[in-house]
Structures are given as C-alpha cells and as structure tokens.
Design an enzyme around this catalytic site. Structure first.
Site, PDB file in Angstrom:
ATOM      1  CD  GLU A  14      53.407  44.969  42.495  1.00 43.28           C
ATOM      2  OE1 GLU A  14      53.124  45.029  43.710  1.00 43.28           O
ATOM      3  OE2 GLU A  14      52.650  44.451  41.660  1.00 43.28           O
ATOM      4  CG  HIS A  63      44.867  49.165  37.005  1.00 42.72           C
ATOM      5  ND1 HIS A  63      44.572  49.500  38.291  1.00 42.72           N
ATOM      6  CD2 HIS A  63      45.259  47.863  37.039  1.00 42.72           C
ATOM      7  CE1 HIS A  63      44.768  48.438  39.073  1.00 42.72           C
ATOM      8  NE2 HIS A  63      45.194  47.438  38.341  1.00 42.72           N
TER       9      HIS A  63
END
Lengths: 323, 320
Positions: free
Chosen positions: A60, A129
């Site tokens: 990322e 998540h």
C-alpha cells in the site's frame, strides 16, 4: 433516471471519467485481471488495457506513493485500497504527502489523486478488516474526504473527485454496494463539500452519512408511523464539512441526533455537536445525542458484531430521547 | 566533459560547500530554525550525478537537499531565502531546509520522511512512461532509507513495471548516528538491488569524475531497460543535523575522510592535468564568496510571508 446499485454507479463514474480523460488511470490490488475485489472494475482491464488499469503488488505504501508521484507529474490517478484498513499501511503517504505536498512547497505541486477505500463493518471480517475510521482522514487539512450514502451521490461525487485538482479520500461502504437507487441518465457532478437533506421533517434533525444514512432512513420510516417526522441531513463529505443545512435544520427542530458507524470518541458526532453548541446553543431544546459503534474492536461472532454496530433501534431510541 | 564544464562543476561544488558553511553560521545566530542537514562532504555525488542529466530528467531527493537544489540550477539566493523562511524562497517560506523544490528546474523536492520519496519517484517515472516521454527520474536517498519498507516496495515495483528510475544511494555510512553496519544486514547497499534482479554498481562518491562515469553508464541502462541502483560511497563531514553531539564516531575517522575531500580531489585533478592553475581556481573561490554574500543579503532583505499566507496554497479549489 435508471435504478442501479451503488457498485454500478461507482463503476460507471470511473468508466466515464476514463473514457473522457486519458490522464485518468486506476491502480491497486486486483483491479485488473481479477476485475476488482468488489467487482467495481469488472471489464475495465479488457477495455482500457494494462497501462490504464494497473495491477499492483500488495504494497500500500507504494500504491498511494506512486499515485501521488504520478499526480505530481500531471496524471490523474485513482488508487484503490482494497479496504480502508489497509490505508494505515499507506498512512504516511496519505497524511504526510497527499495532504501536504501542495502547501509544503508553496503551491508548486498539484495532487489530483483519488484514493478509493472500502470501509465499514458487518461482514464478520474481524477487528482489523471491519473498521470505519473515516474521521481519522478527515482530521487532516489538505485532504478532501467524501463518503456517499446513495448510488446517485456516489456517481456524481466520484466524478467530481476525479476532476478536482485536490487529493480526495473517497470512502465506500462495503455493505452498500448492493444498495439500489435512482441515478440520472445524463452527465452530472455532485459538488464536494455540500451536505444534502435526504428526508424532510420538523421534529428532530438526524445528521449522518454513508451506510448510516440508510440505517437512519429506515429508522425515520418507523418513527413516522408514530407521528415523528425526522429530517435527515447527509454530510456526504467530512472535509470540507458543510454545516449550513445542519444549522438550518437544527434551528427549526431544536433537537439533534448524530449517527455514525465509527466510534463516537473524537468522531463525527463530537465534531457536529460541538459546532452546534458553539453556534446554535440557544436553539437546543434537548441535549444532542450521538449514536455510534460501541467502543470495542469489532468481534468476529455475528451477534456480537451486530451488537457493537449501530442499529435502526438505536437510532429510534436516541430520537425518542431528544423528543 | 569539456574544460569549461569542469570549471562550472568545480564552482558548483565550492558554492555548495560555502552555502552550507554560511547556513550553519546563520543557524547558530538563530536566523534559520528547525532542522538543518548539511551536505558538506557529499558534494561530488550531487554535482556528479546531476551534471549527467538531460533537462527533461526529473530529480528527487531526501531532506539533505541544499546541494541537490543548487546542482539542479536553483540560485543560492532562493535557497538561502527558503532557509530564512522568506516569501522569495522556492517554497514561499513554508517548506524550509528540508523542502526545497522547483518544478521549473525539474527538481521535485526535498522530502523529509525517510524513504517516503522513493514511491513518489516511482510515480514520476510512471507518468513519463505512461505519456511516452524519454525522461528518466533520478532519485537520491541515504543508506538509512534502504532499511525501510518504502525502499523495497519501490525498487520492486520499479522493476516489475520496468520504469526509468535511477536509484542513487548516497551511502554516507551513518543513518543519523547509527553506522550502516549496525543498521543494515548488508552494508554494501548495492547488493540489496540483487533481490529484485536489478542491475547495480558501487562507486567512489568522493571522486566526481568517477561518479559521473558511473552515472552516465547507469543512465544509459535506465533509458533503455529500466531501473538501476548506483551506490555512491561518501561521507558527511559534519553531524546528521545541527546539534548532533557526534558521540558515535571517532575524530580520526572523520579526519581520514576529510583528507579525501571531494573538492580537494577535483581541484588536484584540475591542476595536475594542467587544466586550470591555482590562481584561476582561487578566483573561482572568490566568486563564490561574493555569491554567498549576495545570497544572504537577498534573503535577509526579502519579506516574511504576510499572515494571510497561512491559508494559501492548501487547496486549489475554493471550498463551496
């Protein structure tokens, strides 16, 4: 008007902007061959090719960093983060670079980057998540933070986000992709930084956004059966934050409930309530209430997870408390 | 490189040296605030590498950026004005020492977070490749930056996408106060490129002619085949930044490197090869003294930003 899902609306926005501006391209994990982990970019790879729909490694920092760099050099990247939870791995690029490269160099750089990130709980994905950390990003001047709650807003706001020369964090809620709504057939943009009244009423003002807009609309339907008419103001963007419709509504209803999916501490409710108290204290006929997630990391167990997330009944209870 | 270019490079290196010495002085007088990372000792790397670039090649570096800015063509006036926080500085006084940049010189900063500009370099190079440009991106960073994730993510992606990036590691042997051997499992930094199948080389960063030769070779590769990592072994003569107690190294180590001063090496070369005599080079040194005096004068006479500048250049679009 055409009725479509949020997923289709977002996909259309990307497709249209890529069709009309060669500088727009998409990069992220599984955006290409796979077609997007939420199928938003299905068909894009075949149509636009691998140069414009770029699969990246799971990294990322360089996804957002390279998008920032490409934006500095004149492209208009749309960087997709598979979930907003992974944005923490790119936090330095988002808050130290996307948000600051312009001002820190005296306005020399322009960062027309859009960071699309999928957030929200309710799918039993466990604590790492399932977060709704939207306010974290809204804390930083230099970013724009957009989080739509309807398909038509999602399409118009995403097109506006791609066209603005400022960096935008565009937050989609994972459980809204199947939500259906009417979307105009003609080309349109929704302005970033403009709140919108999504339901009119004179008894209580609900301030909300994203998934909690849908939850609040359900609560409003039930409250209407008891003769309570709530007005729902959808913030749509957290930064810039347009308080005008909120103030206007609160001065009329004199009661307010703020509904957000994230934790309430230092959250949207805290911010909106503070501004209401600062600027419209005399209009309050009841303490402002906040509905938010319980202050725990979200558990996996379905019942426990739902217990932690704000529900329709929580909204109804809060509205009744301020009446 | 012809004789004239050599004199220009000599002048540039001396200018960087004197600018840094003057900056240290102004810092001690309280005229420069914040952090101040000086480039003294590393001049041959910046000047050598950047003298090989074409105008369309982009340059991006870390926070030890004053010398790189000068090599990219920024005037000492503008550098000094930014150090003093003035409106005439390249970043209008909002960036300071660590955030020098000039888009018109194809100099993309000056970045203060260790390693964070490596992904930016990937993006700059991606934009050039995407738009069919022949330009290369030259990205300089220290040995300390090679231990952070950004370095690995960036080298990997640049290789996967075959982007035209020349990665230059200025191995000055210390990440702040920690010697490279104490922080990196591999102290020969170029070997880290092997893990990504990336061609690489190591060069004496104290000798500008060697730096230039290695850079030219590396750039040939970059333009044709994609990324290359060049490690330039150098040394910073002063502390990491002003106020560094330097408890981590011995003074005879510093002296050993100072005896190999990059400006001295180049000066000796120019004289021994009968390219220039002492008097000509001394005259060049004198010109630099004048430029520095002028730069300080320019910076000190320049205005501070007005209060309303506080809210300028944050967003492009007016908020509705």
């Amino acid at each position: 008007m055409t009725v479509m899902t949020m997923r289709q609306a977002i996909s259309q926005a990307l497709w249209e902007e890529m069709e009309q501006d060669e500088r727009v391209f998409i990069m992220g994990e599984e955006v290409g061959l796979w077609g997007g982990t939420y199928a938003v970019t299905k068909g894009f790879y075949d149509h636009f090719g691998p140069e414009r729909v770029r699969d990246t490694p799971i990294a990322e920092g360089v996804i957002v960093g390279a998008a920032n760099g490409a934006a500095m050099a004149g492209l208009r990247p749309v960087a997709e983060l598979m979930t907003i939870n992974f944005a923490f791995l790119a936090m330095d690029q988002i808050v130290n670079h996307s948000a600051k490269l312009r001002s820190m160099f005296g306005g020399q750089f322009t960062i027309p980057v859009v960071i699309r990130a999928v957030g929200g709980g309710g799918r039993q994905l466990g604590a790492t998540h399932s977060q709704t950390p939207d306010v974290v990003f809204a804390h930083f001047p230099g970013l724009k933070v957009v989080a739509p709650g309807t398909p038509s807003d999602a399409k118009g706001l995403l097109k506006a986000a791609i066209r603005t020369d400022d960096p935008v964090m565009f937050i989609e809620h994972a459980t809204l992709y199947q939500t259906r709504g009417e979307v105009p057939d003609e080309e349109y943009l929704e302005p970033i930084g403009v709140s919108k009244v999504q339901r009119q009423g004179n008894d209580v003002t609900i301030v909300t956004y994203s998934k909690m807009l849908q939850v609040s609309l359900l609560a409003a339907d039930q409250l209407a059966q008891d003769g309570v008419e709530v007005e729902i103001v959808d913030l749509r963007s957290l930064r810039p934050l347009d308080m005008d419709p909120v103030m206007e509504s609160f001065r009329r209803t004199n009661r307010c409930v703020i509904v957000e999916e994230g934790w309430s501490s230092y959250g949207v409710g805290a911010e909106v309530a503070a501004r209401l108290y600062e600027e419209a204290f005399d209009y309050a006929d009841a303490p402002i209430r906040r509905v938010a997630q319980k202050e725990v990391p979200l558990p996996y167990n379905r019942e426990l997870e739902q217990l932690a997330l704000p529900q329709v009944d929580d909204v109804i209870r809060a509205v009744k408390e301020v009446l | 490189m012809d004789k004239g270019e050599m004199l220009t490079l000599y002048h540039e290196m001396v200018l960087v040296r004197r600018l840094e010495e003057k900056a240290a002085e102004l810092y001690q007088q309280g005229k420069i605030g914040g952090f101040l990372h000086l480039y003294i000792g590393q001049e041959a790397v910046g000047s050598g590498v950047i003298s090989c670039r074409r105008p369309e090649d982009r340059v991006i570096t870390a926070y030890r950026d004053h010398g790189i800015a000068i090599s990219c063509g920024m005037s000492a006036d503008v550098v000094m004005a930014e150090l003093l926080g003035k409106t005439t500085g390249c970043s209008k006084g909002k960036g300071g020492s660590m955030h020098l940049a000039d888009v018109n010189l194809n100099f993309w900063g000056g970045h203060a977070i260790v390693g964070a500009h490596l992904p930016l370099a990937v993006g700059l190079a991606l934009a050039d490749k995407y738009q069919g440009s022949e330009a290369a991106t030259i990205c300089l960073f220290g040995d300390g930056a090679t231990n952070i994730g950004y370095f690995h993510e960036s080298l990997n992606l640049s290789m996967v996408w075959k982007l035209p990036v020349l990665w230059i590691c200025e191995n000055n042997q210390y990440g702040m106060g920690t010697a490279v051997e104490r922080a990196s499992a591999v102290s020969e930094i170029r070997r880290k490129a092997e893990g990504y199948g990336m061609p690489n080389a190591r060069v004496d960063g104290m000798d500008i002619l060697q730096v230039r030769a290695a850079t030219e070779e590396a750039l040939k590769h970059v333009r044709k085949d994609g990324p290359f990592l060049l490690e330039a072994v150098t040394y910073r003569f002063l502390g990491h930044s002003m106020g560094d107690p330097e408890r981590y190294r011995e003074s005879d180590e510093v002296q050993k490197w100072k005896d190999d001063d990059p400006i001295g090496i180049f000066r000796k070369y120019l004289i021994e090869n009968d390219l220039y005599d002492e008097a000509t080079l001394d005259a060049e040194d004198q010109k630099v003294e004048q430029e520095i005096l002028q730069a300080v004068d320019f910076a000190e006479r320049s205005p501070d930003p007005e209060p309303q500048a506080l809210f300028e250049d944050i967003y492009i679009e007016e908020l509705p």
